[in-house]
Design an enzyme around this catalytic site. Structure first.
Site, mmCIF file in Angstrom:
data_model
loop_
_atom_site.group_PDB
_atom_site.id
_atom_site.type_symbol
_atom_site.label_atom_id
_atom_site.label_comp_id
_atom_site.label_asym_id
_atom_site.label_seq_id
_atom_site.Cartn_x
_atom_site.Cartn_y
_atom_site.Cartn_z
ATOM 1 N N LYS A 49 9.373 31.443 -23.348
ATOM 2 C CA LYS A 49 8.163 31.004 -24.055
ATOM 3 C C LYS A 49 6.939 31.176 -23.151
ATOM 4 O O LYS A 49 5.878 31.619 -23.609
ATOM 5 C CB LYS A 49 8.317 29.551 -24.515
ATOM 6 C CG LYS A 49 9.335 29.408 -25.653
ATOM 7 C CD LYS A 49 9.727 27.970 -25.948
ATOM 8 C CE LYS A 49 10.859 27.943 -26.977
ATOM 9 N NZ LYS A 49 11.365 26.587 -27.260
ATOM 10 N N GLN A 93 10.805 20.466 -25.179
ATOM 11 C CA GLN A 93 12.006 21.284 -25.383
ATOM 12 C C GLN A 93 13.198 20.416 -25.794
ATOM 13 O O GLN A 93 13.515 19.412 -25.167
ATOM 14 C CB GLN A 93 12.321 22.050 -24.084
ATOM 15 C CG GLN A 93 13.507 22.989 -24.177
ATOM 16 C CD GLN A 93 13.280 24.165 -25.140
ATOM 17 O OE1 GLN A 93 12.181 24.704 -25.244
ATOM 18 N NE2 GLN A 93 14.324 24.556 -25.844
ATOM 19 N N ASP A 116 5.709 22.648 -32.687
ATOM 20 C CA ASP A 116 7.086 22.826 -33.169
ATOM 21 C C ASP A 116 7.253 22.274 -34.586
ATOM 22 O O ASP A 116 8.329 22.411 -35.179
ATOM 23 C CB ASP A 116 8.075 22.107 -32.235
ATOM 24 C CG ASP A 116 8.761 23.088 -31.287
ATOM 25 O OD1 ASP A 116 8.683 24.299 -31.548
ATOM 26 O OD2 ASP A 116 9.365 22.631 -30.300
#
Ligand code: NAP
Length: 286
Positions: A49, A93, A116
């Site tokens: 990422k 994460q 997200d």
């Protein structure tokens, strides 16, 4: 029939090139990533990422914390990033190491910075059919289906998997595109029967080879989200023999994976635009 492979890698590269222009026009964008613990797969994903961010000119803000961080300390870090006016997007994460509680952490992220799409505000907006950040993997699948002109209006779609990260938002996005969606999961009886009626199958399970050639209607579109490490390579949920039956199929790797990262970058640019006031949270440009 031999399926055409849907090239997520090439489409993701094109999206990144477009985003680089947008990032330049915005005068800089910053994405904070929070990684707790030493899970090698999570470190690998965060590294990918960060590299993708750098390629389009997004500055990654790397916040790695020890596995032993308490829930309260992690929430404090999210608060700090929420308040930081130089940070456009925040990504925590997943999976967080036990005993950290993901739902409370995701709920703490400012919905505008929640790239997200896992904050309950963004999930709720998705359910209500309103704008907001969408989870990157289902968003990437929708972009790929659009790129290959897959007709969704009235189509029968089957999503295997019902996680908050992939399966549930995937089903909602397909439904928003006017597909008739069936959701299957580990308790589904006669999975093959559901699959055989599908025009579009999205498998998001993590069981290699679960979708067999005999389960797929000839000419169907099959999207393989599954990603399981077997030895030194990644394999998906779809048996390679499905390529002889489907019209379109995503490869693993090179299908959904690069699209997920490209969509995360799109969400980060979207967050920057929300924050600069040139896009309202009620609007989703993609
Ligand atoms: P997850 O949270 O473990 O969810 C898996 C889902 O599959 C659950 O809903 C589970 O049902 C269902 N399931 C398990 N075994 C099944 C079976 N035999 N038949 C039918 N359904 C079954 O996983 P996830 O986070 O959604 O991820 C799914 C897969 O996608 C994993 O391989 C992951 O690595 C991959 N992934 C890839 C990307 C990418 O960018 N390519 C991104 C995210 C995830 P229950 O709900 O009943 O337990």
């Amino acid at each position: 029939m031999t399926a055409t492979m849907m090239d997520g890698k090439a489409l993701a590269a094109r999206i990144r090139a477009e985003l680089a222009e947008e990032v330049r026009a915005l005068g800089g964008v910053r994405l904070a990533t929070v990684l707790a613990g030493d899970d090698p797969a999570s470190h690998l994903y965060i590294g990918m990422k960060h590299r993708a961010c750098q390629e389009v000119g997004i500055e990654p803000v790397d916040r790695k914390v020890a596995e032993g961080i308490s829930q309260a300390e992690l929430l404090e870090l999210v608060d700090e990033l929420n308040a930081d006016g130089t940070v456009d997007g925040i990504l925590v994460q997943s999976p967080l190491p036990a005993p950290l509680e993901e739902p409370e952490v995701f709920a703490r992220i400012d919905p505008v910075k929640d790239v997200d799409g896992l904050n309950p505000v963004n999930l709720g907006r998705l359910v209500a059919g309103e704008g907001g950040h969408r989870s990157a993997t289902p968003l990437g699948v929708m972009t790929l289906l659009r790129e290959y002109d897959v007709p969704l209006e009235g189509a029968r779609a089957v999503v295997i998997g019902r996680s908050v990260l992939v399966g549930k938002p995937m089903a909602l996005l397909l439904q928003a595109a006017n597909a008739t969606v069936t959701m299957c999961h580990s308790r589904t009886r006669e999975l093959a029967e559901h699959l055989r009626s599908a025009d579009v199958i999205v498998a998001a399970v993590g069981v290699p080879g679960l979708v067999k050639p005999g389960d797929v209607k000839p000419g169907a579109v099959v999207v393989d989200v599954g990603q399981v490490r077997v030895g030194d390579r990644f394999v998906g949920d779809v048996d390679p023999g499905v390529a002889a039956v489907a019209a379109l199929l995503t490869p693993v790797p090179g299908g959904v994976g690069p699209m997920t990262i490209a969509s995360l970058l799109q969400n980060t640019v979207q967050a920057a635009r929300y924050r600069r006031g040139d896009l309202a949270l009620a609007e989703t440009p993609r």
